[in-house]
Design a protein around this motif. Structure first.
Motif, PDB file in Angstrom:
ATOM      1  N   PRO A 673      21.485  36.358  28.761  1.00 59.20           N
ATOM      2  CA  PRO A 673      21.480  34.972  29.248  1.00 59.20           C
ATOM      3  C   PRO A 673      21.906  33.993  28.162  1.00 59.20           C
ATOM      4  O   PRO A 673      21.521  34.140  26.994  1.00 59.20           O
ATOM      5  CB  PRO A 673      20.028  34.746  29.680  1.00 59.20           C
ATOM      6  CG  PRO A 673      19.235  35.743  28.918  1.00 59.20           C
ATOM      7  CD  PRO A 673      20.130  36.924  28.690  1.00 59.20           C
ATOM      8  N   TRP A 674      22.684  33.005  28.536  1.00 58.12           N
ATOM      9  CA  TRP A 674      23.161  31.988  27.597  1.00 58.12           C
ATOM     10  C   TRP A 674      22.004  31.212  26.991  1.00 58.12           C
ATOM     11  O   TRP A 674      22.049  30.824  25.820  1.00 58.12           O
ATOM     12  CB  TRP A 674      24.106  31.028  28.329  1.00 58.12           C
ATOM     13  CG  TRP A 674      24.378  29.752  27.597  1.00 58.12           C
ATOM     14  CD1 TRP A 674      25.264  29.528  26.598  1.00 58.12           C
ATOM     15  CD2 TRP A 674      23.728  28.494  27.818  1.00 58.12           C
ATOM     16  NE1 TRP A 674      25.222  28.231  26.182  1.00 58.12           N
ATOM     17  CE2 TRP A 674      24.282  27.568  26.912  1.00 58.12           C
ATOM     18  CE3 TRP A 674      22.734  28.062  28.694  1.00 58.12           C
ATOM     19  CZ2 TRP A 674      23.865  26.244  26.863  1.00 58.12           C
ATOM     20  CZ3 TRP A 674      22.317  26.741  28.647  1.00 58.12           C
ATOM     21  CH2 TRP A 674      22.888  25.847  27.731  1.00 58.12           C
ATOM     22  N   ARG A 675      20.968  30.960  27.763  1.00 57.80           N
ATOM     23  CA  ARG A 675      19.888  30.097  27.268  1.00 57.80           C
ATOM     24  C   ARG A 675      18.911  30.822  26.349  1.00 57.80           C
ATOM     25  O   ARG A 675      17.959  30.202  25.865  1.00 57.80           O
ATOM     26  CB  ARG A 675      19.130  29.488  28.443  1.00 57.80           C
ATOM     27  CG  ARG A 675      18.268  30.460  29.213  1.00 57.80           C
ATOM     28  CD  ARG A 675      17.489  29.746  30.298  1.00 57.80           C
ATOM     29  NE  ARG A 675      16.529  30.612  30.940  1.00 57.80           N
ATOM     30  CZ  ARG A 675      15.724  30.238  31.914  1.00 57.80           C
ATOM     31  NH1 ARG A 675      15.787  29.008  32.354  1.00 57.80           N
ATOM     32  NH2 ARG A 675      14.872  31.068  32.451  1.00 57.80           N
ATOM     33  N   ARG A 676      19.121  32.107  26.103  1.00 53.35           N
ATOM     34  CA  ARG A 676      18.234  32.820  25.178  1.00 53.35           C
ATOM     35  C   ARG A 676      18.384  32.211  23.790  1.00 53.35           C
ATOM     36  O   ARG A 676      19.474  32.115  23.242  1.00 53.35           O
ATOM     37  CB  ARG A 676      18.580  34.303  25.149  1.00 53.35           C
ATOM     38  CG  ARG A 676      17.693  35.119  24.208  1.00 53.35           C
ATOM     39  CD  ARG A 676      18.094  36.571  24.249  1.00 53.35           C
ATOM     40  NE  ARG A 676      17.872  37.153  25.578  1.00 53.35           N
ATOM     41  CZ  ARG A 676      18.310  38.357  25.938  1.00 53.35           C
ATOM     42  NH1 ARG A 676      19.007  39.098  25.091  1.00 53.35           N
ATOM     43  NH2 ARG A 676      18.060  38.813  27.148  1.00 53.35           N
ATOM     44  N   GLY A 677      17.288  31.789  23.223  1.00 48.77           N
ATOM     45  CA  GLY A 677      17.315  31.109  21.931  1.00 48.77           C
ATOM     46  C   GLY A 677      17.587  29.629  22.036  1.00 48.77           C
ATOM     47  O   GLY A 677      17.635  28.943  21.014  1.00 48.77           O
ATOM     48  N   ARG A 678      17.800  29.112  23.263  1.00 52.89           N
ATOM     49  CA  ARG A 678      18.053  27.687  23.453  1.00 52.89           C
ATOM     50  C   ARG A 678      16.907  26.999  24.184  1.00 52.89           C
ATOM     51  O   ARG A 678      17.084  25.929  24.764  1.00 52.89           O
ATOM     52  CB  ARG A 678      19.347  27.482  24.248  1.00 52.89           C
ATOM     53  CG  ARG A 678      20.623  27.826  23.478  1.00 52.89           C
ATOM     54  CD  ARG A 678      21.836  27.577  24.349  1.00 52.89           C
ATOM     55  NE  ARG A 678      23.082  27.664  23.611  1.00 52.89           N
ATOM     56  CZ  ARG A 678      23.759  28.781  23.416  1.00 52.89           C
ATOM     57  NH1 ARG A 678      23.288  29.922  23.921  1.00 52.89           N
ATOM     58  NH2 ARG A 678      24.895  28.791  22.737  1.00 52.89           N
TER      59      ARG A 678
END
Length: 688
Positions: A673-678
């Motif tokens: 997922p793109w939002r991992r760490g965001r």
């Protein structure tokens, strides 16, 4: 934040309309403040009373007016999280608006209006209606925005043109306009003291002008609904006026620093808005680069100020909005004095004349609309190549900080050695590295779209978009934030609205080099049917079904695609069902490192038929599927944008045989997922 336990629950409340309600194609939306909870789940009263909700009234609500109190049945929902880059952050927006959750009106019981419209927002709504009645909604939309901060009449096309020329800061009530009105208030007081000199015996003219400036700025901010840009400007003006009122001497920087500190104390969340950094940053750049400018009517100083503000604020604007208007500096050079010194005074004159004479107010508004139309038509007459923006991929905070430092060095006074080297620090923002896949790597991205599907495939040499999602899905800004500048091949697996509804928007922004049309499209030979083949530098795409002589729009006859890249195999199965899965599986046999992406209704059948290691649902399953959804199969509606990177296979690597694969020894990369760490501290709870 609304507790996750209340997600999906229905409550009956008395709610007051806050701000200006907006009519949409599907109904209305507004911000409401819950005054009282009458019925609902346990804990509803504590969680909701005196809180704000983002209200949607599907198919109704056009009678809502600011300040009214309504008794409504609401279905609650938690605020979503940011799922894609370049398309805003719902949690951050809710935080800035003071919104605790979302709600939709349930019409099983009749909504009741309990109290009429009232308050400053109701006054703004009346002035906006008077402007529309006097000069028409089409001509009055910009005048209502400049007079009372009502931007409801501006459509997407108008906002796109404003962004293309970098003029969005001049529409609606900006801080510059509040400062202008404050200046008029100070001039009015000085004129009054000039007409009656005896007033100076009771009150010094400078102090009276300071009070007049603050009072008029405060009144204008109230007329704009106390939006964040106006509140910031009022605080800055108040600080400067307090210094003048106390007859104190201060440095040039002290009022700005005091105002920024005051804003941070009164409204700490303002530091999350681009307006805070643009307004404070603009003043700071002018103090840094033009410390000796005194005469407001000095043409050279005005040109220098425009140049300094444009270059100095470019890193901040690019970091927040991911675009740099091509003609932004030149357009602002004309638009700032024209709108601020001609259009805005006429619009405010009409507002002041409204209580005295509607006819006189209408004449002033017509004059304001005529002067604005002259500017608007001039911008529309420019070639499309000039009315465009230089788009940037999503930048890191380090790149923005380096660009700001570089602009500060480059804008040093003449004579400073190596000051032009500062522009080197701006390059990581304007020409970023590491955007997209590395050499030899292939990247596949699945987008979370409302009621639709889209998948991007790219390497260093080519970009392929498979399906375009529904119309109005917002896929274009997401592609730009990912650094996409062109599309070499666009493929339509079906002709329904969820897969090709957004094709016109995509083609307008990224004209494709080649298009495989939907199988049901019998008007073109370039259909996505069995036998079609595309060979890129690192990717090979083959179409499996439907038959070339079949023209059907049924889900079973969707175009099925096989992608082979770097020793891995990915199947994009669209909406094709189990019969297509069994037929195609009998043709292709077994392959290691195989993944399947597709619609949730057919995904499990395809994964079983193809013996795929990994599966990904490219949109949300229905309620019945959601209750029994496999835990190990991710969904983009929950995980957000999913990225699969396929690195180049080294020559020393041995291919995996069927025996090792059956034992689970699979080293195939997994979608991430793109939002991992965001994750951000303002993200709300996961919905239940």
């Amino acid at each position: 934040r609304l507790p996750a336990t209340l997600d999906g629950g229905v409550v009956r409340v008395d709610a007051r309309i806050v701000g200006l309600p907006e009519d949409t194609e599907t109904g209305s939306r507004a911000i409401v403040r819950v005054e009282r909870v009458l019925e609902g789940r346990p804990g509803s009263r504590t969680a909701l009373e005196r809180r704000r909700l983002a209200l949607r009234w599907y198919g109704g609500g056009r009678a809502l007016r600011p300040g009214e109190v309504w008794r409504l049945d609401l279905r609650l929902g938690v605020v979503g999280r940011a799922l894609v880059p370049g398309f805003g952050d719902p949690g951050r927006r809710a935080l800035l608006d003071g919104v605790a959750g979302e709600a939709s009106v349930q019409t099983s019981t009749r909504p009741l209006r309990l109290a009429p419209a009232s308050g400053i927002d109701a006054l703004r709504d009346k002035v906006s209606a008077a402007i529309d009645s006097a000069i028409g909604p089409s001509r009055g939309r910009f005048i209502t925005a400049l007079a009372v901060g009502d931007t409801r009449g501006l459509d997407d096309a108008a906002w796109d043109r404003l962004r293309a020329f970098g003029l969005t800061h001049l529409i609606a009530i900006s801080g510059f306009h509040v400062g202008l009105v404050a200046g008029f208030g100070a001039l009015a007081v000085r004129l009054l003291w000039w007409l009656w000199p005896r007033l100076a015996l009771r009150w010094r003219r400078r102090q009276a002008a300071a009070v007049g400036a603050t009072a008029t700025a405060l009144g204008y901010a109230a007329l704009a609904g106390f939006s964040l840009p106006t509140v910031r400007t009022v605080l800055m003006i108040a600080v400067v006026c307090v210094v003048a009122f106390r007859r104190a001497r201060s440095s040039r920087w002290q009022p700005l620093l005091l105002a920024a500190a005051l804003i941070a104390v009164i409204d700490p969340l303002a530091l999350l808005t681009p307006g805070f950094w643009l307004s404070c940053g603009g003043v700071a750049w002018l103090l840094w680069c033009l410390p000796g400018a005194q005469d407001a009517f000095d043409g050279r100083a005005f040109l220098k100020a425009q140049w300094v503000a444009t270059l100095g604020l470019l890193p901040i604007a690019a970091g927040f909005f991911l675009q740099v208007p091509v003609l932004g500096p030149l357009a602002n050079l004309v638009a700032i004095p024209w709108i601020s010194l001609v259009v805005v005074p006429l619009a405010l004159l009409g507002t002041l004349l409204l209580p005295l004479s509607e006819t006189a107010a209408g004449l002033a508004w017509k004059a304001a609309a005529g002067t604005f139309d002259a500017l608007w038509d001039g911008l529309g007459a420019l070639p499309p190549s000039l009315a465009s923006s230089f788009w940037l991929p999503e930048a890191s905070m380090l790149a923005v900080a380096l660009a700001v430092l570089g602009a500060a060095i480059a804008l040093l006074p003449r004579g400073w050695p190596l000051r032009h080297v500062g522009w080197v620090l701006v390059l990581p923002l304007l020409v970023p590295r590491g955007v997209g896949p590395a050499s030899g790597e292939v990247e596949l991205i699945a987008f979370p779209l409302p009621r639709g599907d889209a998948v991007l495939v790219r390497d260093r040499h080519a970009t392929v978009l498979i399906d375009a999602g529904p119309a109005g899905s917002g896929l274009v800004p997401v592609l730009r934030a990912l650094g996409v500048s062109r599309i070499d091949l666009r493929i339509e697996t079906r002709g329904n609205a969820g897969r090709r509804g957004g094709a016109a928007e995509i083609d307008a922004a990224f004209p494709p080099g080649e298009v495989w049309h939907a199988p049901a499209n019998s008007m073109t030979p370039t259909r996505c049917v069995e036998g079609r083949h595309w060979n890129g530098a690192n990717v090979v795409i083959d179409a499996f079904g439907p038959s070339p002589d079949l023209f059907s729009s049924a889900p079973e006859d969707a175009c099925v695609l096989r992608l082979r890249a770097n020793g891995r195999e990915l199947w994009l199965v669209s909406d094709a069902g189990r019969w297509a899965a069994r037929r195609i599986a009998g043709k292709v046999g077994f392959a290691p490192h195989r993944q399947v992406w597709g619609a949730p209704t057919v995904l499990v059948d395809w994964q079983q038929s193809l013996v795929a290691n990994t599966a990904l649902a490219t949109r949300a399953p229905g309620p019945s599927l959601s209750r029994n959804w496999p835990a190990n199969v991710p969904r983009v509606d929950r995980e957000g944008l999913m990225t699969l990177r396929l690195p180049m296979v080294k020559a020393a690597e041995e291919p995996m045989d069927a025996t090792r694969a059956s034992k689970g020894a699979d080293s195939s990369p997994m979608p991430a997922p793109w939002r991992r760490g965001r994750e951000r501290w303002w993200d709300g709870p996961e919905p239940e």
